[in-house]
Design a protein around this motif. Sequence first.
Motif, short mmCIF file in Angstrom:
data_model
loop_
_atom_site.label_atom_id
_atom_site.label_comp_id
_atom_site.label_asym_id
_atom_site.label_seq_id
_atom_site.Cartn_x
_atom_site.Cartn_y
_atom_site.Cartn_z
N THR A 13 65.12 -53.21 42.26
CA THR A 13 64.59 -52.07 43.30
C THR A 13 65.55 -51.15 43.79
N PHE A 14 65.16 -50.27 44.43
CA PHE A 14 66.28 -49.31 45.09
C PHE A 14 67.12 -49.95 45.89
N ASP A 15 66.77 -51.09 46.53
CA ASP A 15 67.81 -51.66 47.32
C ASP A 15 68.86 -52.61 46.64
N ASP A 16 68.43 -52.91 45.21
CA ASP A 16 69.15 -53.66 44.52
C ASP A 16 70.20 -52.58 43.69
N PHE A 17 69.79 -51.46 43.47
CA PHE A 17 70.66 -50.42 42.86
C PHE A 17 71.50 -50.08 43.96
N ARG A 18 71.31 -50.07 45.06
CA ARG A 18 72.20 -49.65 46.27
C ARG A 18 73.37 -50.79 46.39
N LYS A 31 75.99 -50.78 36.59
CA LYS A 31 75.53 -50.50 38.10
C LYS A 31 74.15 -49.87 38.17
N VAL A 32 74.05 -49.12 36.97
CA VAL A 32 72.64 -48.29 36.78
C VAL A 32 71.45 -49.13 35.94
N GLY A 33 71.99 -50.46 35.84
CA GLY A 33 70.87 -51.36 35.26
C GLY A 33 70.87 -51.55 33.97
N TYR A 38 73.53 -51.03 25.83
CA TYR A 38 72.45 -49.79 25.70
C TYR A 38 72.87 -48.48 26.02
N ARG A 39 74.03 -48.14 26.50
CA ARG A 39 74.50 -46.94 27.05
C ARG A 39 75.72 -46.64 26.50
N ALA A 40 76.78 -47.50 26.34
CA ALA A 40 78.16 -47.29 25.87
C ALA A 40 78.10 -46.36 24.53
N ILE A 67 66.82 -36.60 40.44
CA ILE A 67 66.42 -37.69 41.06
C ILE A 67 66.77 -38.97 40.50
N GLY A 68 67.57 -39.74 41.28
CA GLY A 68 68.19 -40.92 40.72
C GLY A 68 69.07 -40.82 39.55
N PRO A 69 70.04 -40.03 39.89
CA PRO A 69 71.16 -39.71 38.89
C PRO A 69 72.08 -40.95 38.49
N GLY A 70 72.12 -41.96 39.31
CA GLY A 70 72.97 -43.00 39.07
C GLY A 70 74.26 -42.65 39.20
N CYS A 71 75.20 -43.37 38.45
CA CYS A 71 76.67 -43.12 38.61
C CYS A 71 77.54 -43.31 37.29
N VAL A 92 69.62 -36.75 44.21
CA VAL A 92 69.00 -37.38 45.16
C VAL A 92 68.94 -38.94 44.78
N ASP A 93 69.71 -39.76 45.53
CA ASP A 93 69.84 -41.15 45.36
C ASP A 93 70.48 -41.85 46.42
N SER A 94 70.58 -43.12 46.59
CA SER A 94 70.99 -43.70 47.70
C SER A 94 72.40 -43.25 47.95
N GLU A 96 74.79 -45.07 48.57
CA GLU A 96 75.80 -46.18 47.90
C GLU A 96 76.00 -45.46 46.67
N MET A 97 74.98 -45.04 45.88
CA MET A 97 75.13 -44.35 44.49
C MET A 97 75.70 -43.09 44.50
N LEU A 98 75.42 -42.12 45.41
CA LEU A 98 75.70 -40.93 45.42
C LEU A 98 77.42 -40.98 45.91
N ARG A 113 65.47 -42.09 49.56
CA ARG A 113 64.36 -42.75 48.39
C ARG A 113 63.51 -41.68 48.41
N TYR A 114 63.68 -40.89 47.23
CA TYR A 114 62.60 -39.92 46.79
C TYR A 114 61.24 -40.38 46.57
N PRO A 115 60.18 -39.75 47.04
CA PRO A 115 60.29 -38.20 47.93
C PRO A 115 60.23 -38.25 49.21
N ALA A 133 64.08 -36.90 36.42
CA ALA A 133 64.03 -38.23 36.58
C ALA A 133 64.32 -39.11 35.51
N TYR A 134 65.70 -39.54 35.05
CA TYR A 134 65.71 -40.03 33.90
C TYR A 134 65.92 -41.60 34.26
N SER A 135 64.92 -42.42 33.46
CA SER A 135 64.80 -44.01 33.82
C SER A 135 64.64 -44.37 35.14
N VAL A 136 63.69 -43.68 35.75
CA VAL A 136 63.62 -43.81 37.09
C VAL A 136 61.93 -44.20 37.58
#
Length: 251
Positions: A13-18, A31-33, A38-40, A67-71, A92-94, A96-98, A113-115, A133-136
């Motif tokens: 959830t958004f709060d888990d990501f925070r 940190k971005v799930g 899957y990403r490296a 929207i939801g850029p992650g980190c 646009v993100d939490s 904590e993420m920004l 939390r967009y919108p 909004a990638y993977s959001v």
Amino acid sequence: MVRHDHERFAELTFDDFRRMATDDSLSPYEKVGFPDEYRAGLEEVIFDDIVGKLALDGGSGRLVVDIGPGCSQLPRMLSGLCARLDHRLVLVDSEEMLSQLPDERHVTKLAGRYPDVPELFVGRRGAVDALLAYSVLHYVFAEGNVWRFLDRSLELLAPGGSMLLGDIPNVSKRRRFFASEAGIAHHQRFTGEDRPPAVEWGAPEPGKIDDAVILGLLARSRAAGFDAYVVTQPEELPMATRREDILIRRP
Ligand SMILES: C[S@@+](CC[C@H](N)C(=O)[O-])C[C@H]1O[C@@H](n2cnc3c(N)ncnc32)[C@H](O)[C@@H]1O
């Protein structure tokens, strides 16, 4: 049933990501799930794909919203491109993420939390050249209102502007893959067992996006006066067999 590793991160959830954003026992990908594998080494492929689909490297002085850029590296690569081309970038993100991303002159960070980020809509309705909004979207589908997300995003697009709703897991596409020879072979390699994957056609999938949702998003965008398409991911992305992107353009 065998649990694929990425499913460890499937129901966030958004709060888990925070919370995850500031947990330094996690890698930037975690940190971005995403499990690292899957990403490296793959974010350059993802970034090039995003740049191409949103035509971000054509012209200069554009307004770009993520929207939801992650980190992880993705928003840093995007910010670098925007700096080079004199684009303005809104993230646009939490909070904590920004806070994990650098403060830069061409970047505006809007926490929320967009919108439900009223400030974003002040002076930017009909003014955004590229919205990402990638993977959001699947997180919004599970805990928010995907139709409101779409409607408010369409409001932002400038004439000629594009929106990429990227990396959407589609449970119908997943079923088609795991019912195919390629999907069965993939599953057998992954599990080291001979048994084929269990594919349940017609089973309810609460909280998951399926073809009906994807096609509904296209139909709603088109009815609102936008061109909208389902587009494939580069084959080298590990979930390209189960995920797809939606590309929307304001004529
Ligand atoms: C799976 S991560 C993807 C991050 C990045 N786009 C990427 O692909 O690396 C999902 C991100 O979306 C953010 N997020 C989820 N729902 C959101 C919402 N309603 N508004 C803004 N950000 C959101 C999360 O905080 C997280 O940073």
